[in-house]
Design a protein around this motif. Structure first.
Motif, short mmCIF file in Angstrom:
data_model
loop_
_atom_site.label_atom_id
_atom_site.label_comp_id
_atom_site.label_asym_id
_atom_site.label_seq_id
_atom_site.Cartn_x
_atom_site.Cartn_y
_atom_site.Cartn_z
N ILE A 175 17.57 -6.67 -23.27
CA ILE A 175 17.28 -6.76 -24.70
C ILE A 175 16.37 -5.59 -25.06
O ILE A 175 15.20 -5.55 -24.66
CB ILE A 175 16.61 -8.11 -25.03
CG1 ILE A 175 17.50 -9.27 -24.57
CG2 ILE A 175 16.33 -8.22 -26.53
CD1 ILE A 175 16.86 -10.64 -24.73
N LEU A 176 16.90 -4.64 -25.79
CA LEU A 176 16.18 -3.40 -26.06
C LEU A 176 15.12 -3.63 -27.13
O LEU A 176 15.42 -4.05 -28.25
CB LEU A 176 17.16 -2.31 -26.51
CG LEU A 176 18.24 -1.97 -25.48
CD1 LEU A 176 19.12 -0.86 -25.98
CD2 LEU A 176 17.62 -1.59 -24.15
N ARG A 177 13.87 -3.34 -26.78
CA ARG A 177 12.75 -3.50 -27.70
C ARG A 177 11.92 -2.22 -27.80
O ARG A 177 10.76 -2.25 -28.21
CB ARG A 177 11.84 -4.65 -27.24
CG ARG A 177 12.52 -6.02 -27.20
CD ARG A 177 11.51 -7.09 -26.85
NE ARG A 177 12.07 -8.42 -26.88
CZ ARG A 177 12.64 -9.01 -25.83
NH1 ARG A 177 12.70 -8.36 -24.67
NH2 ARG A 177 13.12 -10.22 -25.91
N GLY A 178 12.49 -1.12 -27.42
CA GLY A 178 11.76 0.14 -27.50
C GLY A 178 10.74 0.32 -26.40
O GLY A 178 9.78 1.07 -26.55
N ARG A 179 10.93 -0.35 -25.29
CA ARG A 179 10.02 -0.19 -24.16
C ARG A 179 10.81 -0.27 -22.87
O ARG A 179 11.94 -0.75 -22.82
CB ARG A 179 8.93 -1.25 -24.18
CG ARG A 179 9.49 -2.68 -24.18
CD ARG A 179 9.19 -3.37 -22.88
NE ARG A 179 9.75 -4.71 -22.88
CZ ARG A 179 10.85 -5.04 -22.23
NH1 ARG A 179 11.51 -4.11 -21.56
NH2 ARG A 179 11.30 -6.28 -22.23
N SER A 180 10.24 0.23 -21.81
CA SER A 180 10.88 0.21 -20.50
C SER A 180 10.02 -0.58 -19.54
O SER A 180 8.86 -0.89 -19.82
CB SER A 180 11.07 1.64 -19.98
OG SER A 180 9.83 2.31 -19.87
N GLY A 181 10.60 -0.89 -18.41
CA GLY A 181 9.86 -1.66 -17.42
C GLY A 181 10.73 -2.70 -16.77
O GLY A 181 11.96 -2.71 -16.92
N ALA A 182 10.11 -3.59 -16.04
CA ALA A 182 10.84 -4.65 -15.34
C ALA A 182 11.48 -5.60 -16.33
O ALA A 182 11.01 -5.75 -17.47
CB ALA A 182 9.88 -5.40 -14.42
N PRO A 183 12.58 -6.27 -15.96
CA PRO A 183 13.21 -7.23 -16.87
C PRO A 183 12.28 -8.38 -17.19
O PRO A 183 11.50 -8.83 -16.36
CB PRO A 183 14.45 -7.69 -16.09
CG PRO A 183 14.16 -7.38 -14.65
CD PRO A 183 13.30 -6.16 -14.67
N GLU A 243 13.02 -13.80 -20.13
CA GLU A 243 14.16 -14.15 -20.98
C GLU A 243 15.43 -13.46 -20.51
O GLU A 243 16.50 -14.08 -20.43
CB GLU A 243 13.87 -13.78 -22.44
CG GLU A 243 15.00 -14.15 -23.39
CD GLU A 243 14.74 -13.67 -24.80
OE1 GLU A 243 15.29 -14.25 -25.75
OE2 GLU A 243 13.98 -12.68 -24.97
N GLU A 244 15.35 -12.19 -20.19
CA GLU A 244 16.52 -11.44 -19.73
C GLU A 244 17.05 -12.00 -18.41
O GLU A 244 18.26 -12.14 -18.22
CB GLU A 244 16.16 -9.96 -19.59
CG GLU A 244 15.87 -9.27 -20.91
CD GLU A 244 15.27 -7.90 -20.73
OE1 GLU A 244 15.34 -7.08 -21.67
OE2 GLU A 244 14.70 -7.63 -19.64
N MET A 245 16.15 -12.32 -17.49
CA MET A 245 16.58 -12.86 -16.20
C MET A 245 17.19 -14.25 -16.35
O MET A 245 18.17 -14.59 -15.68
CB MET A 245 15.38 -12.88 -15.23
CG MET A 245 14.93 -11.51 -14.78
SD MET A 245 13.69 -11.53 -13.47
CE MET A 245 12.28 -12.19 -14.37
N ILE A 246 16.62 -15.08 -17.24
CA ILE A 246 17.16 -16.43 -17.45
C ILE A 246 18.55 -16.37 -18.05
O ILE A 246 19.48 -17.07 -17.63
CB ILE A 246 16.21 -17.25 -18.34
CG1 ILE A 246 14.90 -17.56 -17.58
CG2 ILE A 246 16.87 -18.54 -18.80
CD1 ILE A 246 13.84 -18.21 -18.43
N ILE A 247 18.75 -15.50 -19.05
CA ILE A 247 20.07 -15.37 -19.67
C ILE A 247 21.08 -14.83 -18.67
O ILE A 247 22.23 -15.31 -18.60
CB ILE A 247 20.00 -14.45 -20.91
CG1 ILE A 247 19.14 -15.09 -22.00
CG2 ILE A 247 21.39 -14.16 -21.46
CD1 ILE A 247 18.94 -14.22 -23.22
N SER A 248 20.69 -13.85 -17.86
CA SER A 248 21.60 -13.29 -16.85
C SER A 248 22.02 -14.36 -15.84
O SER A 248 23.20 -14.47 -15.50
CB SER A 248 20.93 -12.12 -16.13
OG SER A 248 20.60 -11.08 -17.03
#
Length: 361
Positions: free
Chosen positions: A104-112, A115-120
C-alpha cells in the motif's frame, strides 16, 4: 463564574475528531459519510493492462482495478520448483495458490506494515481454500530442448509432443526425468488508498483473479545448443548421433505461439464482498424523533453497511462480515462480531453477495 460556550465543528473536522459521532449522525438520517446508500457498493472498473506484461522480465499476467480514486495494479511472475508429488498427496493439496505481496503506497519506504502482511496472508489462504487453481494446471509437461543445427547454424527448439520424429534422437537428461511445476508470484500495489482494509482485500482479490483469468503459461526447454555434437538432421546417414543434454538448464520459451492458457476451476462470477454491522445509538436523539426530515430507526435491529469506506466507518464499525462466493456456491465466510451480528443480518449479507455475484456473471 465563567460562561460555558458551545463548540461546533464542520462535518469534515467532526469526522476526524469524533468519527463515531459523525457516523451516528449520518446513519440517523439514512445516509453514510461517503453519501452512498447502506447497501450500495462502489463501482469497480477493470482497465487495460497488456502494456504491463513484459515476458522478458518474467511478467506473464497483469491487471488494473480502479474503485473511486483507489487503483490496484497486479503483476504475476513465475517461479519453477521440483514437484513434491508424495508430500502434496499426503497433505491433500490438490489445488495450488498464489504467493501475493501487497504494498500500500503511502509515499514512504521500509519494511511491510502489519496491514500489508495480514492482507497478503489472507489472500494466500483464500486462493488456496477456494480451490481456484488446480495443482495439475501448473505442471510443466513436455520439456523441450534447444539445439543448434550444424548444417544451417540455426537454433531450434524441439518438443516431444510437437516434434515426435526428431525427438527419438534426443538423449534425455536428468532434467527431463524430474517433474517440475510453476509457482505463481503476485505483486500487488495499492495507490491512493481511500477504502477500508476489508475493501482493499476485495480489490486485491479481484485484481489477482482477473490477472489469473488472462494468464498464459510458457513452455519450458533445456538449452543445450553448445554441447550438440552431431546435427539431428543427419539421422538418415550411417552415423546417427544423439544429442547430449546432461548439462542442460531449464528455460522459459517466450514465444507467443508456444504459450497456453492457465486452466482455472473458477466461476466467472466469483467475487469478494465485505460488510459492516453497527447499531444506531438512540441516546441524545429524542428531540429529533418528531422531525419529518429525520429517518431514525426505532428498532434495535443493527444496520448493515456494504463496502466500508472512510476513517469514520473503518474506525467505528467493529463487526465485519467478508464473503467470497459465486452465483452458486459460497467459497469463504469470515465473521468478526462485537455482538451486533444477528442471523437475519447474516442472511441479508449472503443475499446481497449472491445478487452481486449474479450481476458479475
Amino acid at each position: 463564574m465563567a460562561e460555558l460556550k458551545q463548540v461546533s465543528f464542520t462535518p469534515d473536522v467532526l469526522a476526524r475528531v469524533a468519527p463515531d459521532v459523525s457516523l451516528q449522525r449520518h446513519l440517523s438520517i439514512g445516509i453514510r459519510p461517503n453519501l452512498r446508500n447502506f447497501t450500495e457498493f462502489k463501482a469497480v472498473d477493470f482497465g487495460n493492462s497488456f502494456q504491463l506484461q513484459q515476458k522478458e522480465h518474467n511478467i506473464f499476467a497483469s491487471s488494473i482495478v480502479k474503485s473511486g480514486s483507489t487503483t490496484v495494479i497486479t503483476t504475476i511472475s513465475l517461479g519453477i520448483v521440483e514437484d513434491l508429488g508424495n508430500k502434496h498427496k499426503q497433505r491433500n493439496q490438490h489445488f495450488a495458490t498464489v504467493y501475493p505481496q501487497v504494498e500500500i503506497l503511502r509515499g514512504r519506504s521500509g519494511a511491510p506494515t502489519d496491514e500489508e502482511m495480514i492482507i497478503s496472508q489472507d489472500l494466500f489462504e483464500t486462493f488456496r481454500h477456494c480451490k481456484i487453481i488446480p495443482q495439475e494446471s501448473l505442471n510443466i509437461d513436455n520439456i523441450g530442448i534447444k539445439i543448434k543445427d550444424e548444417e544451417t547454424g540455426e537454433e531450434v527448439i524441439l518438443y516431444p509432443d510437437l516434434n515426435e520424429s526428431q525427438w527419438q534422437y534426443v538423449n534425455l537428461s536428468s532434467m527431463h526425468n524430474k517433474p517440475f511445476q510453476f509457482v505463481l508470484l503476485a505483486n500487488t500495489k495499492v495507490y491512493s488508498r481511500e477504502v477500508s482494509t476489508n475493501s482493499i482485500f476485495d480489490l486485491c482479490f479481484a485484481s489477482i483473479l482477473k490477472a489469473l483469468q488472462d494468464m498464459k503459461l510458457p513452455r519450458c526447454f533445456v538449452n543445450d545448443s553448445i554441447s550438440t555434437k552431431i546435427s539431428i538432421r543427419s539421422r538418415k546417414s550411417n552415423a546417427r548421433g544423439l544429442v547430449d543434454t546432461n548439462k542442460g538448464v531449464l528455460n522459459l520459451d517466450l514465444r507467443q505461439e508456444s504459450q497456453y492458457k492457465l486452466q482455472l476451476n473458477v466461476n466467472t462470477g466469483t467475487i469478494s464482498s465485505n460488510f459492516g454491522v453497527i447499531k444506531l445509538d438512540q441516546r441524545g436523539d429524542t428531540e429529533q424523533h418528531n422531525d419529518d426530515d429525520m429517518i431514525v430507526d426505532n428498532d434495535d435491529e443493527p444496520i448493515l453497511l456494504t463496502d466500508l469506506e472512510g476513517e469514520a466507518e473503518e474506525s467505528t464499525i467493529l463487526s465485519r462480515i467478508s464473503i467470497v462466493n459465486n452465483s452458486q456456491t459460497i467459497n469463504k465466510i469470515s465473521l468478526v462480531s462485537n455482538g451486533d451480528v444477528t442471523l437475519d443480518t447474516l442472511r441479508r449479507a449472503l443475499d446481497i453477495s449472491r445478487q452481486r455475484a449474479n450481476l458479475k456473471s
